[in-house]
Design an enzyme around this catalytic site. Structure first.
Site, mmCIF file in Angstrom:
data_model
loop_
_atom_site.group_PDB
_atom_site.id
_atom_site.type_symbol
_atom_site.label_atom_id
_atom_site.label_comp_id
_atom_site.label_asym_id
_atom_site.label_seq_id
_atom_site.Cartn_x
_atom_site.Cartn_y
_atom_site.Cartn_z
ATOM 1 N N GLU A 132 79.599 63.764 23.882
ATOM 2 C CA GLU A 132 80.817 62.962 23.804
ATOM 3 C C GLU A 132 81.686 63.034 25.057
ATOM 4 O OE1 GLU A 132 81.851 60.854 21.529
ATOM 5 O OE2 GLU A 132 80.309 61.195 20.015
ATOM 6 N N SER B 231 89.953 92.970 -35.130
ATOM 7 C CA SER B 231 89.978 94.421 -34.952
ATOM 8 C C SER B 231 89.820 94.858 -33.506
ATOM 9 C CB SER B 231 88.851 95.052 -35.783
ATOM 10 O OG SER B 231 89.061 94.824 -37.162
#
Length: 689
Positions: A103, A359
């Site tokens: 680029e 429980s």
């Protein structure tokens, strides 16, 4: 004649003088133009400063990762784009080099505008009579994406101006980082991190040379080179990038050949969330996403065990599971429902839904007595019928066993001994221990639930309950469960280590076989402890325990709350819990130290009966009072002088003065003692015509 000759001789001198004057004027004109351009440029520079805030306008796409960085969930950002900004230090050097090579090869040598590239582009475009080269630097491309302008000469001039400004404001590495985080990589994919994860299932820092070259080539034409749609074109573009890297001496010929020969292998990227309920919970807690404590290996194994187990349950049953790393206090797995994709129940997170634990709270009731040295594992406690304010609780099997040890009572999950213990120790103290260990009980649970709290007459959720058992596995140190790796977790002592060792030993698999794991001989590896719970009406089945490495909680039931005879903790939840705690990823082969026999300094009474049951002496039940004005005054009292908590229509009476000013209507007055005893009466206030 003579004058003509002399005039001819002077002409070259005159022409030279005129030329010098012209050149001076041109030079002055150029200088003036240069000064004017400089002044204009300076005015533009100061009048139109670089809009730095625009560099922050690109929203991130929230991503939730597991503890090892694997993607659990990702969603698009506010602009409907996939974007995951990362610092340059977390981007593969190959990717940075490949991007520069293809680029902007002179990136580190220009000041934002590459003059040489501009001259070259002009020449190429003139020769080709069409635009074949744009000469945009990485800096210019950032400025174009920042404003999203059309590609015109005017836009190019603005980009060049902004590029020069940007180069003065920040470093080259920062500019490269910006580009790699906002460049397009196909469809709505922005930035190299999102591209790397979507195309290869890994972070940008983990890309190899071949993968980096392929991604670096996408921004030129993202749609045409997408590897998931056009693999051939992507491979050709990758070759162009590699050739540029070779030409720039960024790679060797051997690296070029190896990368070019490497096939494009796309990862099997998950398009649906993994650990769905944990992922969405993490996103709710942190809208920007983050790295969680979830371990997808453990999560997958737990999900597999859940799928195997649900086939043994009644139709339409739901299962929730929580796994907590005890040392780190980190949630490693969370299953909220059997099928997260189920349109009716899939979005319900059963791990967070408030339910009655049955429980499963009993270990903490006995822990409160152990802490006060009122009981130990061998203490005798009475399991016989009791009645409290009209409530006559029973054991699950509706049988009574007389005098038994605390260890036997807890192992058999008997209700009466647990209620007696809560009564003797004080329900407020028991609730305080439960809360300190990590169970967030409803406000004023002791007053509203009474002694029934000992048998689960309150609501909690699976995450809290599992974390309370993690406290037992941590030797009494409470820590908040964490869902993110960067959470600051600090411990607070809730119980003594000796108390925890005693509770763990009583509920150990060395003391009784676990349902579903009867094949494991006593005394063999894979130690763990656990406790089950079954709510009233068999709407919820629980099993919660730990093996000193992990705490695991299992809930089985239906989200709509209807009960089934099969929903018993020991039958529906315990087998799954045992399989999870003994599976290869979670099991613990280390035998815990022997539990001590705690000294008992002030033993609880065997029967636990009180001299007189608590009752309200005024007003009388069913009485009526006349309201002569705005309100009637009603006096209230009980047959005990001890501290009582009073409620009127289930609302706490803040100021206990013994008198109530009430308007017309029907009322229920209730009082609760510190031991959990309660009494209530009803009365009415009527108006007089």
């Amino acid at each position: 004649m003579m004058g003509s000759v002399l005039e001819d001789v002077d002409n070259p001198k005159r022409r030279l003088g005129r030329l010098k004057r012209v050149l001076r004027r041109v030079a002055l004109g150029i200088s003036a133009a240069g000064v004017l351009c400089a002044v204009v440029f300076w005015l533009l520079w100061t009048t139109f400063p670089f809009p730095q805030e625009k560099l922050q306008r690109w929203p991130s796409s929230p991503v939730v990762l597991d503890a090892r960085g694997r993607t659990m969930l990702r969603v698009v950002g506010a602009d409907e784009q996939w974007r995951q900004p990362v610092p340059i230090s977390e981007i593969s050097p190959w990717l940075a080099r490949a991007t520069i090579a293809v680029e902007d090869s002179r990136f580190y040598r220009h000041r934002g505008v590459d003059v040489a590239a501009v001259v070259r582009a002009i020449g190429q475009n003139l020769l080709s009579r069409q635009v074949v080269s744009g000469a945009s630097t990485l800096t210019m491309q950032i400025c174009r994406m920042m404003d999203d302008r059309p590609r015109t000469l005017r836009a190019k001039a603005v980009e060049s101006f902004r590029a020069l400004q940007l180069e003065r404001l920040t470093t080259k590495d920062r500019i490269l980082e910006l580009y790699l985080n906002v460049a397009p990589y196909g469809g709505n994919i922005r930035g190299v991190e999102a591209a790397a994860r979507i195309y290869f299932g890994k972070g940008a820092n983990d890309l190899c040379l071949a993968e980096a070259a392929l991604i670096a080539g996408l921004p030129q034409s993202p749609s045409r080179y997408r590897p998931d749609r056009h693999p051939t074109s992507a491979k050709q573009r990758q070759a162009v990038v590699l050739k540029r890297m070779l030409a720039e001496d960024m790679i060797s010929r051997a690296q070029f050949d190896a990368a070019l020969a490497e096939p494009i292998l796309r990862a099997n990227v998950h398009t649906v969330p993994r650990a769905t309920h944990a992922a969405w919970l993490a996103l709710r807690l942190r809208p920007g996403g983050g790295r969680t404590t979830i371990d997808l290996d453990i999560q997958s194994e737990v999900e597999r065990l859940v799928r195997d187990h649900v086939g043994q349950l009644p139709a339409d049953s739901q299962v929730a599971v929580v796994v907590i790393d005890i040392t780190a206090s980190a949630v490693r797995a969370m299953v909220g429902s059997v099928d997260p994709a189920d349109p009716m129940h899939g979005q319900v997170n059963g791990a967070l839904a408030p339910r009655s634990p049955g429980s499963a709270l009993k270990p903490f009731i006995y822990a409160a007595a152990f802490e006060l040295r009122r009981l130990n594992a061998q203490s005798r406690i009475d399991d016989s019928a009791i009645s409290r304010a009209g409530w006559s609780p029973e054991n699950f099997d509706r049988q009574f066993r007389g005098a038994i040890t605390v260890a036997q009572a807890l192992q058999m999950s008997l209700n009466i001994p647990a209620i007696r213990t809560a009564e003797g120790v004080g329900l407020a103290r028991c609730c305080a221990v439960i809360h300190a260990c990590g169970v967030h009980l409803p406000r004023d649970a002791a007053g509203r639930g009474g002694l029934a709290v000992a048998v689960g007459a309150v609501e909690t959720n699976l995450l809290d309950l599992t974390n309370a058992y993690a406290t037992l596995g941590r030797g009494g140190i409470f820590k908040e469960p964490s869902l993110f790796v960067d959470a600051d977790i600090r411990g607070v002592r809730a119980l003594s280590e000796d108390t925890c060792r005693c509770i763990n030993d009583i509920l150990s698999c060395r003391r009784r076989p676990a349902a579903g794991r009867e094949d494991i001989p006593e005394g063999q590896p894979a130690w763990f402890m656990w406790k089950t719970g079954t709510s009233s009406g068999r709407r919820d089945a629980w099993a919660v325990g730990h093996n000193y490495r992990y705490a695991v909680g299992v809930w089985v039931g239906r989200f709509r709350g209807t009960g089934r005879v099969e929903y018993v903790g020991g039958k529906s939840a315990e087998p799954l819990l045992a399989r999870i705690l003994t599976c290869g990823l979670l099991s613990n082969s280390i035998e815990p130290p022997e539990a001590p026999l705690l000294p008992v300094r002030q033993p609880l009474a065997l029967s636990g009966q009180t001299a007189e049951e608590l009752r309200i002496t005024a007003p009388e039940d069913g009485s009526e009072f006349a309201c002569l004005g705005q309100a009637a005054t009603v006096a209230y009292s009980a047959n005990r002088q001890a501290t009582l908590t009073w409620f009127l229509n289930d609302r706490l009476i803040e100021s206990n003065t013994g008198r109530l000013a009430v308007s017309t209507g029907r009322y229920t007055l209730r009082c609760v003692s510190d031991e959990g005893h309660s009494a209530s009466v009803s009365f009415a206030v009527v108006s007089i015509p």
